[in-house]
Motif scaffolding. Structure first.
Motif, PDB file in Angstrom:
ATOM      1  N   THR A 142      53.589  43.947  33.574  1.00 56.96           N
ATOM      2  CA  THR A 142      52.862  45.021  34.253  1.00 56.96           C
ATOM      3  C   THR A 142      51.801  44.458  35.181  1.00 56.96           C
ATOM      4  N   ARG A 143      51.126  43.413  34.740  1.00 58.32           N
ATOM      5  CA  ARG A 143      50.098  42.810  35.596  1.00 58.32           C
ATOM      6  C   ARG A 143      50.734  42.214  36.859  1.00 58.32           C
ATOM      7  N   LEU A 152      49.960  45.233  44.979  1.00 66.16           N
ATOM      8  CA  LEU A 152      48.741  44.993  45.749  1.00 66.16           C
ATOM      9  C   LEU A 152      49.051  44.203  47.020  1.00 66.16           C
ATOM     10  N   GLY A 153      49.898  43.185  46.908  1.00 69.60           N
ATOM     11  CA  GLY A 153      50.271  42.408  48.080  1.00 69.60           C
ATOM     12  C   GLY A 153      50.950  43.262  49.134  1.00 69.60           C
ATOM     13  N   GLU A 157      43.111  53.067  40.817  1.00 70.54           N
ATOM     14  CA  GLU A 157      43.871  54.271  41.175  1.00 70.54           C
ATOM     15  C   GLU A 157      45.308  54.187  40.668  1.00 70.54           C
ATOM     16  N   TRP A 158      45.898  53.009  40.725  1.00 69.98           N
ATOM     17  CA  TRP A 158      47.286  52.847  40.299  1.00 69.98           C
ATOM     18  C   TRP A 158      47.434  52.828  38.779  1.00 69.98           C
ATOM     19  N   ASP A 159      46.444  52.260  38.088  1.00 72.73           N
ATOM     20  CA  ASP A 159      46.556  52.135  36.630  1.00 72.73           C
ATOM     21  C   ASP A 159      45.164  52.172  36.022  1.00 72.73           C
ATOM     22  N   GLU A 160      44.860  53.256  35.313  1.00 75.11           N
ATOM     23  CA  GLU A 160      43.525  53.445  34.733  1.00 75.11           C
ATOM     24  C   GLU A 160      43.143  52.349  33.755  1.00 75.11           C
ATOM     25  N   ARG A 161      44.123  51.674  33.169  1.00 70.96           N
ATOM     26  CA  ARG A 161      43.818  50.624  32.195  1.00 70.96           C
ATOM     27  C   ARG A 161      43.085  49.455  32.835  1.00 70.96           C
TER      28      ARG A 161
END
Length: 336
Positions: free
Chosen positions: A5-6, A13-14, A126-130
Motif C-alpha cells: 500500500t505504501r 504520488l509520482g 486526502e488519498w488515505d487517512e491512515r
C-alpha cells in the motif's frame, strides 16, 4: 498500512507530481515567491528527478527488496527528521525512507522550504487517512525514538547535544569536487558546468572545487560555464557574484571570470555562490580520487572513473547522503 500500500501511494504520488495539477503548480509558484533560490526551472528539475528516479514502482520494489522489509511494520518507531532547505525538496529522500519502512515520521521543515513537502503530504492525507498517523509536522522535535538531522557544522553540534543519546544520523557541511586532466571534451565540460551551476551551486552534490594539473587551460571551461550566464538574472546570485568578485579585487587575489562565475585558487572545498575554487595536483588521478573519497567534507568526486561529468545532481535511490545507508539505519531500528 502494509508495504504494498505504501508503494502504491508513492507511485500514485509520482504520477500526480508528473501530471502537474493546479494545486501542485500553485505550491511550486508559492515556494519560489518565498525563496528566490527556488527558481521555476530548478524546482521542476528537482521534482522531475524525484518522479523519474525515486517514485517509479520497479525502482521502489527493487530498492526495498535489498533490505528484506516485512510486509507490515508491527512496531513502528517515531523518527524525527530535521530537513535542510538549500534545494527544493532536498529532504524528500529522508521522508521517503522513513515512510516506506513503515515508521512514523515527525518533520521539522526548514523555513526556506516550507511549502512543497506540506503540499505533498496533504495530498497523501486526502488519498488515505491512515497517513495522518504516519506523517506529522512539528516546530520542535521531542519525544522521538530516533532522529535524522541535516544542517551545518554549527547546527550539527546542536544536534549532537540534543539527539546524541538516541539512534541518529547527523549530517554536517559537505561539498563536491571534480578531478580534471586537461583532456576533457567540450561535451564533458558542458556536463561539468551542470555539476557546478545547477541549483545555483547550493547543493552538497554541486562541484565547488576543481583539481587540475599544472598548466591547465581554464579557457574552455570558462566558455562552457557561459551556458549558465542567465543565473546572473537572479538578484541573489548577482549580489553574491559582485560581492565576492569585489573581495578578490580588493585583496589583490588572482582570479578568472567569465561574467557570471569566478574561478579562484583556494584549498577549501567550500566556495561561495558564483565562485569555484581550484587547486593543482601532481599525483595520479586514481590516488587523488581515493584520498578525496575518504575526506568527510566531500560528498561526491566527479570525473572519469568516479561519478561521470554531468551526473552529480542526479542521485539514485541508493545514493545516500554522507554515505550513510538511511534505509539500513531505519531497518535496524528497534524500540527499546
Amino acid at each position: 498500512m502494509n508495504l504494498v500500500t505504501r508503494i502504491d501511494l508513492l507511485e500514485r504520488l509520482g504520477n500526480w507530481m508528473q501530471q502537474n495539477p493546479e494545486q501542485w503548480q500553485a505550491a511550486k509558484e508559492k515556494a519560489g515567491r518565498l525563496n528566490p533560490w527556488f527558481s521555476p526551472g530548478f524546482t521542476n528539475l528537482a521534482v522531475d528527478n524525484i518522479v523519474s528516479r525515486f517514485l517509479q514502482r520497479p525502482l521502489l520494489e527493487a530498492w526495498v527488496k535489498r533490505y528484506h522489509l516485512p510486509d507490515s511494520n508491527t512496531a513502528p518507531a517515531k523518527v524525527g527528521v530535521v530537513m535542510a532547505g538549500n534545494l527544493p525538496l532536498v529532504g524528500f529522500h529522508d521522508f521517503l525512507c522513513v515512510f516506506i519502512t513503515g515508521h512514523k515520521i515527525v518533520i521539522k521543515l526548514s523555513s526556506k522550504d516550507e511549502v512543497l513537502l506540506k503540499t505533498i503530504v496533504e495530498q497523501l492525507y486526502e488519498w488515505d487517512e491512515r497517513t495522518r498517523d504516519l506523517i506529522q509536522f512539528a516546530e520542535v522535535l521531542k519525544g522521538c525514538d530516533a532522529y535524522i538531522a541535516t544542517g551545518s557544522n554549527n547546527s550539527g553540534r546542536y544536534f549532537d547535544f540534543y539527539f546524541g543519546k538516541y539512534p541518529h544520523i547527523i549530517r554536517k557541511n559537505r561539498s563536491s569536487v571534480a578531478i580534471l586532466d586537461g583532456k576533457e571534451t567540450p561535451d564533458m565540460l558542458s556536463a561539468l558546468a551542470d555539476d557546478i551551476q545547477l541549483y545555483f551551486g547550493l547543493g552538497c552534490r554541486n562541484v565547488t572545487q576543481l583539481y587540475v594539473p599544472e598548466g591547465y587551460d581554464f579557457i574552455p571551461l570558462l566558455e562552457a560555464l557561459k551556458k549558465y550566464d542567465h543565473l546572473a538574472d537572479n538578484h541573489k546570485y548577482k549580489h553574491n557574484f559582485d560581492y565576492h568578485l569585489a573581495l578578490l579585487i580588493m585583496n589583490s587575489k588572482f582570479y578568472m571570470n567569465n561574467g557570471s562565475v569566478v574561478l579562484a585558487e583556494n584549498v577549501s572545498p567550500f566556495s561561495p555562490v558564483s565562485q569555484v575554487h581550484y587547486q593543482y595536483y601532481n599525483q595520479p588521478k586514481e590516488t587523488l580520487a581515493t584520498e578525496l573519497a575518504k575526506d568527510e567534507q566531500i560528498q561526491c568526486v566527479v570525473g572519469v572513473g568516479d561519478i561521470p561529468f554531468g551526473k552529480a545532481q542526479y542521485p539514485e535511490l541508493s545514493d545516500y547522503a554522507d554515505g550513510v545507508d538511511t534505509m539500513q539505519f531505519l531497518s535496524d531500528l528497534k524500540l527499546q
